[in-house]
Design a protein around this motif. Structure first.
Motif, PDB file in Angstrom:
ATOM      1  N   ALA A  52       0.919  -1.190  -0.088  1.00 37.14           N
ATOM      2  CA  ALA A  52      -0.002  -0.088   0.003  1.00 37.14           C
ATOM      3  C   ALA A  52       0.861   1.346   0.061  1.00 37.14           C
ATOM      4  N   ILE A  53       0.750   2.108  -0.979  1.00 35.29           N
ATOM      5  CA  ILE A  53       1.277   3.487  -1.092  1.00 35.29           C
ATOM      6  C   ILE A  53       0.581   4.546  -0.551  1.00 35.29           C
ATOM      7  N   LEU A  54       0.775   5.295   0.315  1.00 36.10           N
ATOM      8  CA  LEU A  54       0.260   6.328   0.635  1.00 36.10           C
ATOM      9  C   LEU A  54       1.092   7.978   0.382  1.00 36.10           C
ATOM     10  N   GLU A  55       0.464   8.489  -0.548  1.00 37.84           N
ATOM     11  CA  GLU A  55       0.977   9.916  -0.805  1.00 37.84           C
ATOM     12  C   GLU A  55       0.310  11.068  -0.072  1.00 37.84           C
ATOM     13  N   ILE A  56       0.984  11.072   0.942  1.00 39.16           N
ATOM     14  CA  ILE A  56       0.268  12.326   1.867  1.00 39.16           C
ATOM     15  C   ILE A  56       1.436  13.303   2.614  1.00 39.16           C
ATOM     16  N   ASP A  57       1.030  14.272   3.231  1.00 41.07           N
ATOM     17  CA  ASP A  57       1.990  15.387   3.647  1.00 41.07           C
ATOM     18  C   ASP A  57       2.722  14.892   4.987  1.00 41.07           C
ATOM     19  N   TRP A  58       3.486  15.669   5.482  1.00 42.15           N
ATOM     20  CA  TRP A  58       4.372  15.277   6.709  1.00 42.15           C
ATOM     21  C   TRP A  58       3.613  15.155   7.737  1.00 42.15           C
ATOM     22  N   GLN A  59       2.733  15.720   7.760  1.00 46.45           N
ATOM     23  CA  GLN A  59       1.848  15.990   9.020  1.00 46.45           C
ATOM     24  C   GLN A  59       0.852  14.697   9.216  1.00 46.45           C
ATOM     25  N   GLY A  60       0.481  14.235   8.201  1.00 50.80           N
ATOM     26  CA  GLY A  60      -0.357  12.925   7.754  1.00 50.80           C
ATOM     27  C   GLY A  60       0.893  11.888   7.991  1.00 50.80           C
ATOM     28  N   ALA A  61       1.851  11.946   7.660  1.00 46.86           N
ATOM     29  CA  ALA A  61       2.793  10.954   7.737  1.00 46.86           C
ATOM     30  C   ALA A  61       3.264  10.597   9.360  1.00 46.86           C
ATOM     31  N   GLN A  62       3.070  11.836  10.057  1.00 51.24           N
ATOM     32  CA  GLN A  62       3.251  11.545  11.637  1.00 51.24           C
ATOM     33  C   GLN A  62       2.178  10.800  12.222  1.00 51.24           C
ATOM     34  N   GLN A  63       0.858  11.107  11.906  1.00 48.44           N
ATOM     35  CA  GLN A  63      -0.227  10.175  12.294  1.00 48.44           C
ATOM     36  C   GLN A  63      -0.164   8.747  11.840  1.00 48.44           C
ATOM     37  N   VAL A  64       0.127   8.674  10.759  1.00 50.57           N
ATOM     38  CA  VAL A  64       0.519   7.348  10.207  1.00 50.57           C
ATOM     39  C   VAL A  64       1.502   6.513  11.209  1.00 50.57           C
ATOM     40  N   ARG A  65       2.566   7.031  11.236  1.00 50.72           N
ATOM     41  CA  ARG A  65       3.559   6.551  12.161  1.00 50.72           C
ATOM     42  C   ARG A  65       3.084   6.163  13.732  1.00 50.72           C
ATOM     43  N   GLU A  66       2.275   7.026  14.087  1.00 47.97           N
ATOM     44  CA  GLU A  66       1.887   6.657  15.443  1.00 47.97           C
ATOM     45  C   GLU A  66       0.749   5.461  15.565  1.00 47.97           C
ATOM     46  N   SER A  67      -0.057   5.449  14.331  1.00 43.88           N
ATOM     47  CA  SER A  67      -0.946   4.676  14.484  1.00 43.88           C
ATOM     48  C   SER A  67      -0.536   3.123  13.729  1.00 43.88           C
ATOM     49  N   MET A  68       0.417   3.233  12.848  1.00 44.57           N
ATOM     50  CA  MET A  68       0.870   2.116  12.208  1.00 44.57           C
ATOM     51  C   MET A  68       2.401   2.184  12.208  1.00 44.57           C
ATOM     52  N   PRO A  69       3.293   1.987  13.418  1.00 47.57           N
ATOM     53  CA  PRO A  69       4.787   2.155  13.376  1.00 47.57           C
ATOM     54  C   PRO A  69       5.611   1.154  12.678  1.00 47.57           C
ATOM     55  N   GLU A  70       4.706   0.401  11.954  1.00 52.06           N
ATOM     56  CA  GLU A  70       5.439  -0.663  11.061  1.00 52.06           C
ATOM     57  C   GLU A  70       5.620  -0.134   9.656  1.00 52.06           C
ATOM     58  N   CYS A  71       4.936   0.856   9.379  1.00 58.23           N
ATOM     59  CA  CYS A  71       5.160   1.552   8.158  1.00 58.23           C
ATOM     60  C   CYS A  71       6.579   1.966   7.745  1.00 58.23           C
ATOM     61  N   ILE A  72       6.758   2.199   6.420  1.00 57.35           N
ATOM     62  CA  ILE A  72       8.084   2.566   5.988  1.00 57.35           C
ATOM     63  C   ILE A  72       7.898   3.845   5.138  1.00 57.35           C
ATOM     64  N   SER A  73       8.463   4.903   5.808  1.00 58.53           N
ATOM     65  CA  SER A  73       8.364   6.131   5.315  1.00 58.53           C
ATOM     66  C   SER A  73       9.462   6.944   4.457  1.00 58.53           C
ATOM     67  N   VAL A  74       9.239   7.668   3.510  1.00 64.77           N
ATOM     68  CA  VAL A  74       9.981   8.154   2.535  1.00 64.77           C
ATOM     69  C   VAL A  74       9.571   9.595   2.207  1.00 64.77           C
ATOM     70  N   PHE A  75      10.865  10.469   2.244  1.00 62.93           N
ATOM     71  CA  PHE A  75      10.695  11.828   1.937  1.00 62.93           C
ATOM     72  C   PHE A  75      11.315  12.326   0.709  1.00 62.93           C
ATOM     73  N   ILE A  76      10.820  12.909  -0.065  1.00 67.17           N
ATOM     74  CA  ILE A  76      11.518  13.153  -1.335  1.00 67.17           C
ATOM     75  C   ILE A  76      11.711  14.838  -1.515  1.00 67.17           C
TER      76      ILE A  76
END
Length: 205
Positions: free
Chosen positions: A98-122
């Motif tokens: 699953a690929i989420l294309e979201i802003d850094w604020q949303g990424a913070q929320q996802v990391r809190e709720s799903m810490p197993e996610c892999i995050s990438v910043f471009i």
């Protein structure tokens, strides 16, 4: 391709090229699957409902939020964006990434709720290049572009909250680096890489 099923969170300042990179890689590999975001903003001339975003009214958005449907949501430039919990679960259940294309604020929320996610910043190669890309895109008014540029620097300062960072200077190189991350081979793009940190610091100067 990484055989594990993962949730990838991709963020960038507007104009850094994340959408083009992701669309290219998703065409190359059928195991990568967009989680399409909900938004209250008006579609751009090249966007399609249900393909680029789910374009909904503010009332519909708030009803979904109140029903617990969203993993994350954010207000960006006066428009609401969110990720559907049901959609992400269905993608992963089908053994896809699953690929989420979201802003850094949303990424913070996802990391809190799903810490197993892999995050990438471009990142763009420079602040000047970002400005040129936004003007050449010709999808926003001058006022909106000025607002995006004002927000871009703040966005870019959050790069070190992510697992990986890619500088989109050359498109094919950036695409290869992002694909390597999907393949679990992206060590060069780890945000603790000293050589990468040095390049990023120059962009932010």
């Amino acid at each position: 391709m990484n055989n594990n099923t993962n949730l990838f969170v991709i963020s960038a300042p507007s104009g850094a090229g994340k959408t083009s990179l992701l669309k290219t890689l998703i065409k190359r590999n059928k195991r990568l699957n967009y989680s399409i975001s909900y938004t209250t903003r008006t579609p751009r001339k090249n966007e399609t409902h249900g393909q680029d975003y789910f374009f909904v009214s503010t009332n519909a958005f708030n009803n979904l939020k109140n029903n617990g449907e969203f993993i994350e949501y954010a207000n960006v430039f006066g428009n609401l964006y969110a990720t559907s919990k049901t959609q992400v679960r269905n993608i992963i259940k089908n053994n896809l990434h699953a690929i989420l294309e979201i802003d850094w604020q949303g990424a913070q929320q996802v990391r809190e709720s799903m810490p197993e996610c892999i995050s990438v910043f471009i990142l763009p190669p420079s602040q000047k290049a970002l400005k040129e890309r936004l003007f050449n895109r010709d999808t926003d008014t001058k006022e909106i572009i000025a607002q995006r540029l004002n927000e871009a620097y703040e966005d870019m300062t959050h790069w070190n909250e992510f697992d990986y960072c890619i500088i989109n200077d050359n498109f094919e190189t950036a695409a290869a680096e992002l694909e390597a991350i999907f393949n679990d081979e992206g060590a060069i793009s780890l945000t603790d890489n000293p050589a990468l940190i040095k390049k990023i610091n120059k962009i932010l100067m």
